[in-house]
Scaffold this active site. Sequence first.
Site, PDB file in Angstrom:
ATOM      1  N   GLY A 285       0.826  -1.194   0.000  1.00  0.00           N
ATOM      2  CA  GLY A 285       0.000   0.000   0.000  1.00  0.00           C
ATOM      3  C   GLY A 285       0.863   1.247   0.000  1.00  0.00           C
ATOM      4  O   GLY A 285       2.039   1.209  -0.333  1.00  0.00           O
ATOM      5  N   CYS A 286       0.283   2.369   0.385  1.00  0.00           N
ATOM      6  CA  CYS A 286       1.003   3.635   0.407  1.00  0.00           C
ATOM      7  C   CYS A 286       2.245   3.532   1.275  1.00  0.00           C
ATOM      8  O   CYS A 286       2.184   3.100   2.429  1.00  0.00           O
ATOM      9  CB  CYS A 286       0.088   4.730   0.934  1.00  0.00           C
ATOM     10  SG  CYS A 286       0.892   6.342   1.065  1.00  0.00           S
TER      11      CYS A 286
END
EC number: 1.8.4.11
Length: 282
Positions: A105-106
């Site tokens: 993810g981020c």
Amino acid sequence: MSDLKLTTTEVITTLYNLILNKATRTWEREQLMTTKKALEQENDLAVESAKLEAVLRPLAVRHNLTPDVADFYAQLTNQPQESFDLSRFYQVDQPYEERAIFAGGCFWCMVEPFETRPGIIMVVSGYTGGTVVDPTYDQVATQTTGHVEAVEIIFDNRVVNYADLVAIFWQITDPTDAGGQINDRGQQYRPVIFVQNQKQRQIAEDSKERLIASKRYQKPIVTTIEAATTFWPAENYHQQFYKKNRQRYQRIENARRQYLALQHLRSKFRLVWQRLGRHFKK
């Protein structure tokens, strides 16, 4: 706005570099060029800087400036962010040092869980797994480069081992989500363990098999294990985001933790019911 702590020459040089920066958006470039031309005509630095700050402000407050322009805006408002020192990243590792690369993810939320552990020497946010050389954040966001957002970790294997890091990775990601992670959607957010060698691959694969066998998740485990390729450090704005933008980071991280906590709780209840069901069938 406070007094700018840069000279006219320094500002013109910075503007020139930002204008040439391939990551700078067209609209941003137009504003920077206007200011640069005004300063080259010997207009007042304070006045032109104030104009530029005012025109950039609506995007700045929404955290929507490209990273390098955001760093410059911080200088305009006398809130400079120190450049992230990447010299250690490029140094040759010592015999007791290893590297690990994880995508989950981020990358804003992937640094603190590792960096705060004993034995971690450095955690760098960046891009890897794709074909574009030295990609920018905006390029990766188009999902056309093949890259994912990831972190590269340099660690002291006398203090922490690779298996420990893999275990942390499983705890802070959703291994059943191939389309991103929680609120981060898109292929640039897919979960991947990038392995440096056969030893890391074996550890990662064994760990993944144990996770599957635990039946902790009802959905299939889709996190992939891939050979590590060139890791490109991200722009300064993204490095150690959890320290630079603490409030924004905490909002994002809290939502992520709540999601994972609920997922883990549901998993525990499901396993308990399964055991109870088997017990009553006897």
